[in-house]
Design a protein around this motif. Structure first.
Motif, PDB file in Angstrom:
ATOM      1  N   THR A 153       0.816  -1.224   0.000  1.00  0.00           N
ATOM      2  CA  THR A 153       0.000   0.000   0.000  1.00  0.00           C
ATOM      3  C   THR A 153       0.848   1.272   0.000  1.00  0.00           C
ATOM      4  O   THR A 153       0.292   2.377   0.085  1.00  0.00           O
ATOM      5  N   ASP A 180      -7.571   1.198   0.060  1.00  0.00           N
ATOM      6  CA  ASP A 180      -8.702   0.321   0.344  1.00  0.00           C
ATOM      7  C   ASP A 180      -8.861  -0.748  -0.729  1.00  0.00           C
ATOM      8  O   ASP A 180      -9.115  -1.923  -0.428  1.00  0.00           O
ATOM      9  N   LEU A 238      -6.034  -3.383  -0.406  1.00  0.00           N
ATOM     10  CA  LEU A 238      -6.247  -4.266   0.732  1.00  0.00           C
ATOM     11  C   LEU A 238      -7.348  -5.282   0.449  1.00  0.00           C
ATOM     12  O   LEU A 238      -7.260  -6.448   0.862  1.00  0.00           O
ATOM     13  N   GLU A 239      -8.382  -4.864  -0.267  1.00  0.00           N
ATOM     14  CA  GLU A 239      -9.451  -5.800  -0.626  1.00  0.00           C
ATOM     15  C   GLU A 239      -8.929  -6.857  -1.597  1.00  0.00           C
ATOM     16  O   GLU A 239      -9.284  -8.041  -1.487  1.00  0.00           O
ATOM     17  N   ARG A 290      -6.914  -9.324   0.440  1.00  0.00           N
ATOM     18  CA  ARG A 290      -7.752 -10.190   1.252  1.00  0.00           C
ATOM     19  C   ARG A 290      -8.382 -11.290   0.418  1.00  0.00           C
ATOM     20  O   ARG A 290      -8.541 -12.445   0.869  1.00  0.00           O
ATOM     21  N   GLU A 309      -3.249  -1.527  10.915  1.00  0.00           N
ATOM     22  CA  GLU A 309      -4.586  -1.637  10.331  1.00  0.00           C
ATOM     23  C   GLU A 309      -4.558  -2.434   9.029  1.00  0.00           C
ATOM     24  O   GLU A 309      -5.465  -3.226   8.756  1.00  0.00           O
ATOM     25  N   ASP A 310      -3.515  -2.248   8.202  1.00  0.00           N
ATOM     26  CA  ASP A 310      -3.408  -3.002   6.954  1.00  0.00           C
ATOM     27  C   ASP A 310      -3.319  -4.495   7.228  1.00  0.00           C
ATOM     28  O   ASP A 310      -3.939  -5.315   6.535  1.00  0.00           O
ATOM     29  N   GLU A 324      -4.350  -6.054   9.989  1.00  0.00           N
ATOM     30  CA  GLU A 324      -5.630  -6.498  10.560  1.00  0.00           C
ATOM     31  C   GLU A 324      -6.659  -6.775   9.467  1.00  0.00           C
ATOM     32  O   GLU A 324      -7.448  -7.728   9.570  1.00  0.00           O
ATOM     33  N   ARG A 325      -6.675  -5.950   8.421  1.00  0.00           N
ATOM     34  CA  ARG A 325      -7.692  -6.068   7.383  1.00  0.00           C
ATOM     35  C   ARG A 325      -7.421  -7.184   6.387  1.00  0.00           C
ATOM     36  O   ARG A 325      -8.335  -7.612   5.670  1.00  0.00           O
ATOM     37  N   THR A 326      -6.201  -7.676   6.321  1.00  0.00           N
ATOM     38  CA  THR A 326      -5.845  -8.638   5.274  1.00  0.00           C
ATOM     39  C   THR A 326      -5.380  -9.987   5.799  1.00  0.00           C
ATOM     40  O   THR A 326      -5.357 -10.948   5.033  1.00  0.00           O
ATOM     41  N   SER A 338      -6.956 -12.178  16.182  1.00  0.00           N
ATOM     42  CA  SER A 338      -8.088 -12.110  17.095  1.00  0.00           C
ATOM     43  C   SER A 338      -7.660 -12.413  18.520  1.00  0.00           C
ATOM     44  O   SER A 338      -8.151 -11.801  19.482  1.00  0.00           O
TER      45      SER A 338
END
Length: 297
Positions: free
Chosen positions: A167, A176, A179-180, A183, A201-202, A204-206, A225
Motif C-alpha cells: 500500500t 482500500d 487491501l481488498e 484479502r 490496520e493493513d 488487521e484487514r488482510t 483475534s
C-alpha cells in the motif's frame, strides 16, 4: 499441538542474522499455519531480512527457516518456483505495456507462451487492469503500478505470494482497493499470503495471523483475534508536539491507535508492555507526554 511441516506456512527456529555489528534477526522462532500472515514492525525491525531468509535469498548465521514446509536454505530454488513476490520499490520498465511485462515474466517463470498470455489476461482482470493492459506502464498512476506488481506475482499460479508494503504511496481509495485485493487472495482464491507492513490496520484487514518484530526479535505472534483480545492491553495518553509522528511511531510498534476525547489518544494491542512502548514512541517522535492512564477497550 504443533502444525506439521506440510500444513505450516512459516516455521523458523532460533533464526539469527548479523550484518557486521548490526543484529538484523536475533533468535527468531515462529510457527504459524494460517493462510494469511502479516509481518509487522517499524523500518529496521528485521522484516526485510526475515523475508529474504524465508525466500532463500539470504543465508542465516544460525537457526533454520521453513516456508511451505520447504527448507529455505537447502531448497531455495525449488521454493521460489512455488512463490510469487511483489517488491516494495519501484522496479517496472516504463517502456513496456502491462500485458507485455506480465507475459514476459510469466515466460521467465517457465510458462509456455500460450499459457503465459492466457494467465496474463486472467490476472490483469483480477487486479482491475484489463482495460489498461495495452497502455505503457510509464503512463500509469502509482495505484496502477502497484496492481501490475501484484499481477506479475500471481501470473504463474503460486501457492504463496510475498507482498512487501503493497500500500506504499497509495491514496485512501487506492489503499482500500489494494487491501481488498489482498484479502481476496487467501479468502476467495486459496493463495497463501505473507504480507509485510509497518501499518497495523493493513495487517488487521488482510491477515489472519501476525508476527510482530522489534529490533530483530519477536515481540508477539499468533492469530490477530487472540492478540487483540486476550493479550492486548489499553491505555489513554495525552501529549503535545507532532501527534502525527507519534501515531506513526505507536503504530510501528504494533499498537492500534484511536482518537479519544479532547485530544486524547487510546492505544491498544500488542505488545503487552504498553507503558514502555508509549515511552519509546514519544522519544522517537520527539513529543512530550502529558499523561498516561489505563484505558478500557
Amino acid at each position: 499441538m504443533r502444525a506439521t511441516a506440510e500444513r505450516t506456512t512459516i516455521a523458523t527456529s532460533d533464526l539469527s542474522k548479523r550484518y557486521g555489528e548490526i543484529v538484523a534477526l536475533d533468535e527468531v522462532s515462529v510457527e504459524l499455519s494460517d493462510k494469511a500472515i502479516g509481518l509487522l514492525g517499524a523500518n529496521g525491525a528485521g522484516k526485510s531480512t526475515l523475508m529474504r531468509t524465508l525466500l532463500g535469498l539470504v543465508a542465516p548465521d544460525a537457526g533454520s527457516a521453513l516456508l511451505l514446509g520447504i527448507d529455505a536454505v537447502a531448497r531455495g530454488l525449488e521454493l521460489r518456483r512455488r512463490i510469487g513476490y511483489m517488491p516494495e520499490h519501484e522496479c517496472l520498465p516504463s517502456w513496456m505495456t502491462a500485458r507485455d511485462l506480465v507475459v514476459h515474466l510469466g515466460e521467465l517463470r517457465g510458462l509456455p507462451r500460450r499459457i503465459a498470455v492466457l494467465r496474463t489476461s486472467e490476472v490483469l482482470f483480477q487486479v482491475g487492469l484489463e482495460e489498461e493492459r495495452m497502455r505503457l506502464i510509464g503512463t500509469f498512476s502509482t495505484g496502477m503500478r502497484q496492481r501490475v506488481k501484484l499481477a506479475q506475482a500471481l501470473v504463474h499460479s503460486p501457492e504463496l505470494v510475498v507482498l512487501d508494503e503493497p500500500t506504499n504511496g497509495l491514496d485512501p481509495q487506492g489503499r482500500d482497493e489494494m487491501l481488498e485485493l489482498v484479502r481476496r487472495l487467501s479468502r476467495d482464491l486459496g493463495i497463501r499470503v505473507l504480507f509485510s507492513s509497518h501499518v497495523l490496520e493493513d495487517v488487521e484487514r488482510t491477515c489472519d495471523a501476525v508476527v510482530v518484530l522489534r529490533e530483530g526479535r519477536v515481540a508477539a505472534q499468533g492469530r490477530i483475534s487472540d492478540l487483540m483480545g486476550r493479550e492486548a492491553g489499553s491505555a489513554r495518553l495525552s501529549a503535545f508536539g507532532d501527534i502525527a509522528a507519534l501515531r506513526a511511531a505507536l503504530t510501528a510498534r504494533g499498537l492500534a491507535v484511536e482518537d479519544g476525547e479532547e485530544g486524547w489518544l487510546t492505544v491498544h494491542g500488542p505488545p503487552a508492555d504498553l507503558p514502555r512502548a508509549v515511552r519509546d514512541a514519544c522519544a522517537e517522535s520527539g513529543v512530550s507526554l502529558r499523561a498516561l492512564l489505563p484505558g478500557d477497550r
